[in-house]
Each structure stands twice: as structure tokens, then as C-alpha cells.
Write a protein that holds these residues in place. Structure first.
Motif, short mmCIF file in Angstrom:
data_model
loop_
_atom_site.label_atom_id
_atom_site.label_comp_id
_atom_site.label_asym_id
_atom_site.label_seq_id
_atom_site.Cartn_x
_atom_site.Cartn_y
_atom_site.Cartn_z
N HIS A 207 0.83 -1.20 0.00
CA HIS A 207 0.00 0.00 0.00
C HIS A 207 0.87 1.26 0.00
O HIS A 207 0.63 2.19 -0.76
CB HIS A 207 -0.93 -0.02 1.22
N ALA A 208 1.89 1.23 0.85
CA ALA A 208 2.78 2.39 0.93
C ALA A 208 3.50 2.61 -0.41
O ALA A 208 3.66 3.74 -0.86
CB ALA A 208 3.78 2.21 2.05
N ARG A 209 3.91 1.52 -1.06
CA ARG A 209 4.55 1.64 -2.38
C ARG A 209 3.58 2.25 -3.38
O ARG A 209 3.95 3.11 -4.17
CB ARG A 209 4.98 0.25 -2.90
N ASN A 210 2.33 1.79 -3.33
CA ASN A 210 1.31 2.33 -4.23
C ASN A 210 1.15 3.84 -4.04
O ASN A 210 0.80 4.54 -4.98
CB ASN A 210 -0.04 1.65 -3.97
N ALA B 280 11.47 3.08 7.38
CA ALA B 280 11.33 3.88 8.60
C ALA B 280 9.98 3.59 9.26
O ALA B 280 9.89 3.42 10.48
CB ALA B 280 11.47 5.36 8.27
N LEU B 281 8.94 3.54 8.47
CA LEU B 281 7.61 3.28 9.01
C LEU B 281 7.53 1.88 9.63
O LEU B 281 6.94 1.70 10.69
CB LEU B 281 6.54 3.43 7.92
N LEU B 282 8.13 0.91 8.95
CA LEU B 282 8.13 -0.45 9.47
C LEU B 282 8.87 -0.52 10.81
O LEU B 282 8.40 -1.16 11.76
CB LEU B 282 8.78 -1.41 8.46
N ALA B 283 10.00 0.17 10.86
CA ALA B 283 10.79 0.17 12.10
C ALA B 283 9.95 0.78 13.22
O ALA B 283 9.93 0.29 14.35
CB ALA B 283 12.07 0.97 11.89
N ASP C 197 7.27 10.80 13.72
CA ASP C 197 8.00 10.46 12.50
C ASP C 197 7.05 10.02 11.39
O ASP C 197 7.24 10.38 10.23
CB ASP C 197 8.98 9.33 12.77
N ALA C 198 6.07 9.21 11.77
CA ALA C 198 5.12 8.71 10.78
C ALA C 198 4.39 9.88 10.13
O ALA C 198 4.23 9.95 8.91
CB ALA C 198 4.13 7.76 11.43
N ASP C 199 3.99 10.81 10.97
CA ASP C 199 3.28 11.99 10.49
C ASP C 199 4.18 12.80 9.56
O ASP C 199 3.76 13.25 8.50
CB ASP C 199 2.87 12.83 11.69
N ARG C 200 5.44 12.93 9.98
CA ARG C 200 6.38 13.71 9.17
C ARG C 200 6.57 13.07 7.80
O ARG C 200 6.58 13.74 6.78
CB ARG C 200 7.73 13.78 9.91
N CYS D 130 -1.05 5.06 16.37
CA CYS D 130 -0.85 6.05 15.30
C CYS D 130 -1.79 5.80 14.12
O CYS D 130 -1.75 4.74 13.48
CB CYS D 130 0.60 6.00 14.82
N GLN D 131 -2.60 6.79 13.85
CA GLN D 131 -3.55 6.68 12.75
C GLN D 131 -2.84 6.68 11.40
O GLN D 131 -3.32 6.11 10.44
CB GLN D 131 -4.56 7.83 12.81
N VAL D 132 -1.72 7.33 11.36
CA VAL D 132 -0.98 7.38 10.10
C VAL D 132 -0.51 5.97 9.72
O VAL D 132 -0.70 5.52 8.59
CB VAL D 132 0.24 8.33 10.22
N LEU D 133 0.06 5.29 10.70
CA LEU D 133 0.51 3.92 10.43
C LEU D 133 -0.66 3.03 10.06
O LEU D 133 -0.59 2.24 9.12
CB LEU D 133 1.23 3.35 11.67
N LYS D 134 -1.77 3.19 10.75
CA LYS D 134 -2.97 2.39 10.44
C LYS D 134 -3.44 2.69 9.02
O LYS D 134 -3.82 1.79 8.28
CB LYS D 134 -4.09 2.69 11.44
N ALA D 135 -3.39 3.96 8.67
CA ALA D 135 -3.87 4.34 7.34
C ALA D 135 -2.99 3.74 6.24
O ALA D 135 -3.49 3.29 5.21
CB ALA D 135 -3.90 5.86 7.22
N PHE D 136 -1.70 3.71 6.50
CA PHE D 136 -0.81 3.10 5.50
C PHE D 136 -1.04 1.59 5.43
O PHE D 136 -0.92 0.98 4.38
CB PHE D 136 0.66 3.38 5.82
#
Lengths: 139, 139
Positions: free
Chosen positions: A54-57, A67-70, A81-84, B123-129
Motif C-alpha cells: 500500500h505504501a509503495r502504491n 522507517a515506518l516499518l521500524a 515520524d510517521a506523520d512527518r 498512530c492513525q498514520v501507520l494504520k492508514a498506510f
DNA sequence: GGTAGAGGCTCTAGTGACTAGAGGTTCAAG
DNA sequence: CTTGAACCTCTAGTCACTAGAGCCTCTACC
């Protein structure tokens, strides 16, 4: 309960060789194997892979995805960080849109310049591609 | 009258190794050499390279550029192809813009979903991804 | 239990469009 | 004539996969 790499590929839409590639790159866990050395996956693998896909898409670069996975592996960390990362990607996407819109104007001009002149020698399209100074804006 | 590969690079904005790469790929003529084996270029080389560079800037794929170059070498050919390539690229650009705009909406939603919750677990951002089903449209 | 064939395995190499680096040579200014 | 910037060739690396060769295993059916 468990499933093969092909099942995982079908469920996520990620191709089989790509899954193996992600494994090699450490993006997903090395799965358990059957006695015959075939990979077997579980729900958690599916979720992680779906996340990546999904993130790649959404056009995130692999570094951002790493970074998000970590981050998602350390649930007590702050998620700023996720928000950034999301906001950064949004900026990126907007800037690409703006650039493409400039290009659109440019190409509209170029592709409407063909006056039915039949010979390449007189072709306005070729001239337009050749001559940057004819462009309205910068790019 | 003639100039070096570095001069050509400066005049066109194409980097030196890229020029050599284009030569190897047959996009530009193999230039004459000095006694000491250095490349020397002329106005026509500059024009051709500027053409390539401009077309690349407009996002044309190399295959399209090859076609345009081939066309410009046969000035008595009809130029309908050039027009078709330009129009095709315009369609491409427009479709990429539309796709990116969908992505923009998506990312806006994602990056505004951070409610100041401080832990990655919530984190909603992580959930959204992670969750494609939260997406408004397809992509 | 036997067998066919779909699907799995590893490994290497290729893609596009360059970019980086090593190690050596030549040009042009002073 | 010397210096050093710019040139030369060649190999390998980038990113994110993809393709292919050659072999092995799993599953469904008989």
C-alpha cells in the motif's frame, strides 16, 4: 492457517519474485520452511506485506517504508515520524503535480502546433522539442 | 569552432558521463577526436544534444526520443509520427496528473489523521498506510 | 500408492538511464 | 616546461525489481 508464497502473492497482489526480493532485503521476516524447503506464511506476514504494498502504491520510497516499518515495531515510540513522513510525501506529490501541469501546458502547445505540414523538415513539433527557448516557462 | 565534451556539457546542461553514455547508445554521433584522443564537437552536436535534453525534460521516454531523432534525420518523411508522439505524451502526463491527484487526497487524509496521539501503537498514520480498505478511492 | 503438472527453490543476469570511482593521459595557461 | 584541470577507458553500482535456467516438492486425482 499457513499458506505458500503463491497464496501470499495472490492475497496481496505482490508478485512472487518480489516477495523473495523483499525477504532478501530484510523488509519482511524470513518465513518458516516446510520439510521440502518451501516458505510458509501467516496472517502477520500478510499484514506486513500489504502495508508495504500500500505504501509503495502511494509512492513512498523504500527508505520511508523502512522507517515506518521500524516505527511500527516499537509501538511505544512517539509517532511524530510517521506523520512527518506522510506530510513529506504529500509535499512531494504536490510538487510533482505542479511540475507535470507545467509540462502539460508545454505539450499542449507543442502538439497543437502541427499544422498539417507533411514534411518532417517543416514539422513544428520537432522544432518545438528542439528549441527550449520557445517554452513559455522554465522547467 | 569546435569544443570539448566539457564545453558541450556546460552549454547543454547534460553531464559529461551522460554524453559519453548517449554516444555509446548511439543517440549522438561518434565525434571526431584530437590527436590525443579527446572528443571534439560542433554546433550540430550541440543542437542534437539540446533536443535530447529538452525532450527528456518533458518526460519523453528514450524510445520516443529515438523515434523523433530518426524522423528528424529523414526530413522528407511525413511528420505525423512526431505529432502522435507529442499527443501520446500529453495523454500520459494528464493521466499521471490524475493519479497523483488521487494520491494527494489520500495523503491529505492520512497526514491529517495524526491526533497528537503520542504512541506508534495508536498512530492513525501507520494504520492508514496499513489498511487499504480505509482508502476512499481505488489506486 | 503412483504420477502429472502446478508451483516451489536457488542462482545469475538483465532492465533503464544513468552515476561513481580508479587509474592513467592530454591540453592549455602561465 | 610545468602544473593541474580536464580528458580518456573500464568496471561496477544504483533502484526496485524482473526474467530465465535448471532443478525440486506439493497436491489432487486415479
Amino acid at each position: 492457517m499457513d499458506f505458500s508464497i503463491g497464496d501470499l502473492a495472490r492475497k496481496t497482489g505482490v508478485k512472487v519474485p518480489t516477495i523473495r526480493y523483499y525477504e532478501k532485503e530484510g523488509l519482511i521476516d524470513t518465513p518458516v520452511r516446510t520439510q521440502g524447503n518451501q516458505r510458509r506464511y501467516f496472517q502477520k506476514d500478510l499484514e506486513r506485506l500489504a502495508f508495504i504494498r500500500h505504501a509503495r502504491n502511494m509512492g513512498l520510497p523504500m527508505t520511508a517504508i523502512r522507517a515506518l516499518l521500524a516505527l511500527s515495531e516499537r509501538p511505544d515510540q512517539p509517532c511524530a515520524d510517521a506523520d512527518r513522513i506522510a506530510k513529506e510525501q504529500l509535499r512531494e506529490v504536490r510538487s510533482r503535480i505542479r511540475q507535470l501541469q507545467k509540462l502539460e501546458v508545454e505539450l499542449e502547445r507543442i502538439s497543437s502546433s502541427c499544422e498539417g505540414g507533411t514534411r518532417a523538415a517543416d514539422c513544428q513539433v520537432l522544432k518545438a522539442f528542439a528549441d527550449h527557448t520557445l517554452c513559455s516557462g522554465e522547467h
